[in-house]
Design a protein around this motif. Structure first.
Motif, PDB file in Angstrom:
ATOM      1  N   LEU A  82       8.443   6.481 -18.942  1.00 11.58           N
ATOM      2  CA  LEU A  82       9.476   7.771 -19.176  1.00 11.58           C
ATOM      3  C   LEU A  82       8.769   9.677 -19.061  1.00 11.58           C
ATOM      4  O   LEU A  82       7.756   9.374 -19.511  1.00 11.58           O
ATOM      5  N   GLY A  83       8.969  10.483 -18.592  1.00  7.52           N
ATOM      6  CA  GLY A  83       8.121  11.685 -18.215  1.00  7.52           C
ATOM      7  C   GLY A  83       7.023  11.816 -17.163  1.00  7.52           C
ATOM      8  O   GLY A  83       6.257  12.881 -17.030  1.00  7.52           O
ATOM      9  N   LYS A  84       7.285  10.642 -16.549  1.00  7.93           N
ATOM     10  CA  LYS A  84       5.552  10.481 -15.396  1.00  7.93           C
ATOM     11  C   LYS A  84       6.565  10.715 -14.734  1.00  7.93           C
ATOM     12  O   LYS A  84       7.713  10.122 -13.889  1.00  7.93           O
ATOM     13  N   ARG A  85       5.586  10.124 -13.473  1.00  9.09           N
ATOM     14  CA  ARG A  85       6.154  10.589 -11.820  1.00  9.09           C
ATOM     15  C   ARG A  85       6.318   9.310 -11.011  1.00  9.09           C
ATOM     16  O   ARG A  85       5.530   8.383 -11.951  1.00  9.09           O
ATOM     17  N   ARG A  86       6.597   8.811 -10.804  1.00  5.44           N
ATOM     18  CA  ARG A  86       6.759   7.597 -10.195  1.00  5.44           C
ATOM     19  C   ARG A  86       5.161   6.828  -8.958  1.00  5.44           C
ATOM     20  O   ARG A  86       5.214   8.702  -7.862  1.00  5.44           O
ATOM     21  N   GLU A  87       5.252   6.105  -9.218  1.00  4.89           N
ATOM     22  CA  GLU A  87       3.887   6.173  -8.516  1.00  4.89           C
ATOM     23  C   GLU A  87       4.011   4.532  -8.117  1.00  4.89           C
ATOM     24  O   GLU A  87       4.927   3.868  -8.119  1.00  4.89           O
ATOM     25  N   TRP A  88       3.025   3.987  -6.609  1.00  2.00           N
ATOM     26  CA  TRP A  88       3.333   2.680  -5.846  1.00  2.00           C
ATOM     27  C   TRP A  88       2.204   1.801  -6.631  1.00  2.00           C
ATOM     28  O   TRP A  88       0.938   2.459  -7.218  1.00  2.00           O
ATOM     29  N   VAL A  89       3.099   1.209  -6.710  1.00  2.00           N
ATOM     30  CA  VAL A  89       2.516  -0.298  -7.654  1.00  2.00           C
ATOM     31  C   VAL A  89       1.658  -1.111  -5.954  1.00  2.00           C
ATOM     32  O   VAL A  89       0.546  -2.083  -6.408  1.00  2.00           O
ATOM     33  N   ALA A  90       2.861  -1.793  -5.227  1.00  2.00           N
ATOM     34  CA  ALA A  90       1.822  -2.834  -4.151  1.00  2.00           C
ATOM     35  C   ALA A  90       3.531  -3.462  -2.759  1.00  2.00           C
ATOM     36  O   ALA A  90       4.269  -2.759  -3.078  1.00  2.00           O
ATOM     37  N   THR A  91       2.546  -3.497  -2.471  1.00  2.00           N
ATOM     38  CA  THR A  91       3.007  -3.376  -0.524  1.00  2.00           C
ATOM     39  C   THR A  91       3.056  -4.848   0.022  1.00  2.00           C
ATOM     40  O   THR A  91       2.010  -5.699   0.028  1.00  2.00           O
ATOM     41  N   ILE A  92       4.050  -5.264   0.534  1.00  2.00           N
ATOM     42  CA  ILE A  92       4.014  -6.679   1.600  1.00  2.00           C
ATOM     43  C   ILE A  92       4.662  -6.117   2.982  1.00  2.00           C
ATOM     44  O   ILE A  92       5.372  -5.658   2.919  1.00  2.00           O
ATOM     45  N   THR A  93       3.933  -6.671   3.703  1.00  2.80           N
ATOM     46  CA  THR A  93       4.768  -6.341   5.094  1.00  2.80           C
ATOM     47  C   THR A  93       5.173  -7.362   5.282  1.00  2.80           C
ATOM     48  O   THR A  93       4.634  -8.459   5.232  1.00  2.80           O
ATOM     49  N   SER A  94       5.481  -7.187   6.832  1.00  2.00           N
ATOM     50  CA  SER A  94       6.632  -8.485   7.495  1.00  2.00           C
ATOM     51  C   SER A  94       5.821  -9.580   7.898  1.00  2.00           C
ATOM     52  O   SER A  94       6.227 -10.606   7.919  1.00  2.00           O
ATOM     53  N   GLY A  95       4.416  -8.800   8.258  1.00  2.00           N
ATOM     54  CA  GLY A  95       3.878 -10.080   8.797  1.00  2.00           C
ATOM     55  C   GLY A  95       2.655 -10.100   7.583  1.00  2.00           C
ATOM     56  O   GLY A  95       1.034 -11.196   7.635  1.00  2.00           O
ATOM     57  N   ASP A  96       3.035 -10.501   6.153  1.00  2.00           N
ATOM     58  CA  ASP A  96       2.460 -10.485   5.221  1.00  2.00           C
ATOM     59  C   ASP A  96       1.088  -9.994   4.555  1.00  2.00           C
ATOM     60  O   ASP A  96       0.078 -10.894   3.719  1.00  2.00           O
ATOM     61  N   SER A  97       0.762  -9.162   5.009  1.00  2.00           N
ATOM     62  CA  SER A  97      -0.713  -8.457   4.679  1.00  2.00           C
ATOM     63  C   SER A  97      -0.353  -7.866   3.318  1.00  2.00           C
ATOM     64  O   SER A  97       1.290  -6.909   2.626  1.00  2.00           O
ATOM     65  N   VAL A  98      -1.010  -8.002   1.974  1.00  2.44           N
ATOM     66  CA  VAL A  98      -0.410  -7.296   1.676  1.00  2.44           C
ATOM     67  C   VAL A  98      -1.401  -6.418  -0.045  1.00  2.44           C
ATOM     68  O   VAL A  98      -2.538  -6.190   0.616  1.00  2.44           O
ATOM     69  N   ARG A  99      -1.336  -5.683  -0.503  1.00  2.00           N
ATOM     70  CA  ARG A  99      -1.816  -3.876  -1.187  1.00  2.00           C
ATOM     71  C   ARG A  99      -0.980  -3.765  -2.200  1.00  2.00           C
ATOM     72  O   ARG A  99      -0.340  -4.453  -2.602  1.00  2.00           O
ATOM     73  N   TYR A 100      -2.334  -3.518  -3.513  1.00  2.00           N
ATOM     74  CA  TYR A 100      -1.622  -3.150  -4.530  1.00  2.00           C
ATOM     75  C   TYR A 100      -2.402  -1.410  -4.993  1.00  2.00           C
ATOM     76  O   TYR A 100      -3.757  -1.804  -4.770  1.00  2.00           O
ATOM     77  N   ASP A 101      -2.285  -0.909  -6.502  1.00  2.00           N
ATOM     78  CA  ASP A 101      -2.582  -0.420  -6.588  1.00  2.00           C
ATOM     79  C   ASP A 101      -3.941  -0.971  -7.630  1.00  2.00           C
ATOM     80  O   ASP A 101      -3.582  -1.538  -7.899  1.00  2.00           O
ATOM     81  N   THR A 102      -5.163   0.397  -8.040  1.00  2.00           N
ATOM     82  CA  THR A 102      -6.325  -0.279  -8.266  1.00  2.00           C
ATOM     83  C   THR A 102      -5.389  -1.062  -9.948  1.00  2.00           C
ATOM     84  O   THR A 102      -6.095  -2.797 -10.390  1.00  2.00           O
ATOM     85  N   SER A 103      -4.896  -0.240 -10.421  1.00  2.00           N
ATOM     86  CA  SER A 103      -4.356  -0.906 -12.011  1.00  2.00           C
ATOM     87  C   SER A 103      -3.678  -1.972 -11.922  1.00  2.00           C
ATOM     88  O   SER A 103      -4.453  -2.347 -13.529  1.00  2.00           O
ATOM     89  N   VAL A 104      -3.215  -2.721 -11.069  1.00  2.00           N
ATOM     90  CA  VAL A 104      -2.375  -3.841 -10.850  1.00  2.00           C
ATOM     91  C   VAL A 104      -3.506  -4.681 -10.419  1.00  2.00           C
ATOM     92  O   VAL A 104      -2.942  -6.137 -10.327  1.00  2.00           O
ATOM     93  N   LYS A 105      -4.099  -4.826  -9.829  1.00  2.00           N
ATOM     94  CA  LYS A 105      -4.913  -5.424  -8.685  1.00  2.00           C
ATOM     95  C   LYS A 105      -5.642  -7.068  -9.370  1.00  2.00           C
ATOM     96  O   LYS A 105      -5.982  -6.220 -10.473  1.00  2.00           O
ATOM     97  N   GLY A 106      -5.485  -7.914  -8.982  1.00  2.00           N
ATOM     98  CA  GLY A 106      -5.585  -8.986 -10.058  1.00  2.00           C
ATOM     99  C   GLY A 106      -5.114  -9.321 -10.572  1.00  2.00           C
ATOM    100  O   GLY A 106      -4.583 -10.801 -11.325  1.00  2.00           O
ATOM    101  N   ARG A 107      -4.036  -8.397 -11.428  1.00  2.00           N
ATOM    102  CA  ARG A 107      -3.025  -9.160 -12.823  1.00  2.00           C
ATOM    103  C   ARG A 107      -1.862  -9.209 -11.655  1.00  2.00           C
ATOM    104  O   ARG A 107      -1.267 -10.099 -12.183  1.00  2.00           O
ATOM    105  N   PHE A 108      -1.023  -8.503 -10.922  1.00  2.00           N
ATOM    106  CA  PHE A 108       0.211  -8.877 -10.523  1.00  2.00           C
ATOM    107  C   PHE A 108       0.505  -9.645  -8.576  1.00  2.00           C
ATOM    108  O   PHE A 108      -0.901  -9.225  -8.231  1.00  2.00           O
ATOM    109  N   THR A 109       1.145 -10.084  -7.911  1.00  2.00           N
ATOM    110  CA  THR A 109       1.040 -10.234  -6.915  1.00  2.00           C
ATOM    111  C   THR A 109       2.731 -10.166  -6.432  1.00  2.00           C
ATOM    112  O   THR A 109       3.496 -10.744  -7.235  1.00  2.00           O
ATOM    113  N   ILE A 110       2.510  -9.750  -5.472  1.00  2.00           N
ATOM    114  CA  ILE A 110       3.743  -9.243  -4.546  1.00  2.00           C
ATOM    115  C   ILE A 110       3.506 -10.739  -3.491  1.00  2.00           C
ATOM    116  O   ILE A 110       2.985 -11.383  -2.245  1.00  2.00           O
TER     117      ILE A 110
END
Length: 115
Positions: free
Chosen positions: A41-69
């Motif tokens: 609320l009141g903040k900009r939208r920020e990226w969290v995680a990505t998964i590609t068609s080849g199953d490569s994954v990326r995470y924002d530093t703030s959630v890495k190790g805690r979230f799984t896409i």
């Protein structure tokens, strides 16, 4: 027509877990990159995680190790498993994809983490 519908949000105590899901009516889960964003609320939208068609994954530093896409191509669903949730994770979570130069967004699902 591409439609993305998120579900799985709710209220959870700090340290708890939630699993978000996003169903893709455009049947593009297997051939397009899928992303999760969040907006507090009141903040900009920020990226969290990505998964590609080849199953490569990326995470924002703030959630890495805690979230799984992940994704289930048969069910046309992308998931975001969230563990060790913190109050600062409180936000509306959106799934997103870009196809033929157009951005598509779900309606969002609210995640609230209490302390």
């Amino acid at each position: 027509q591409v439609q993305l519908v998120e579900s799985g949000g709710g209220l959870v105590q700090a340290g708890g877990s939630l699993r978000l899901a996003c169903v893709d009516s455009g049947s593009g889960i297997s051939i397009y990159d899928m992303h999760w964003f969040r907006q507090a609320l009141g903040k900009r939208r920020e990226w969290v995680a990505t998964i590609t068609s080849g199953d490569s994954v990326r995470y924002d530093t703030s959630v890495k190790g805690r979230f799984t896409i992940s994704r289930d191509n048969d069910r046309q669903t992308v998931y975001l498993e969230m563990n060790n949730l913190k109050p600062e994770d409180t936000a509306v979570y959106y799934c997103q994809t870009n196809r033929r130069g157009n951005d598509y967004w779900g309606q969002g699902t609210q995640v609230t983490v209490s302390s």
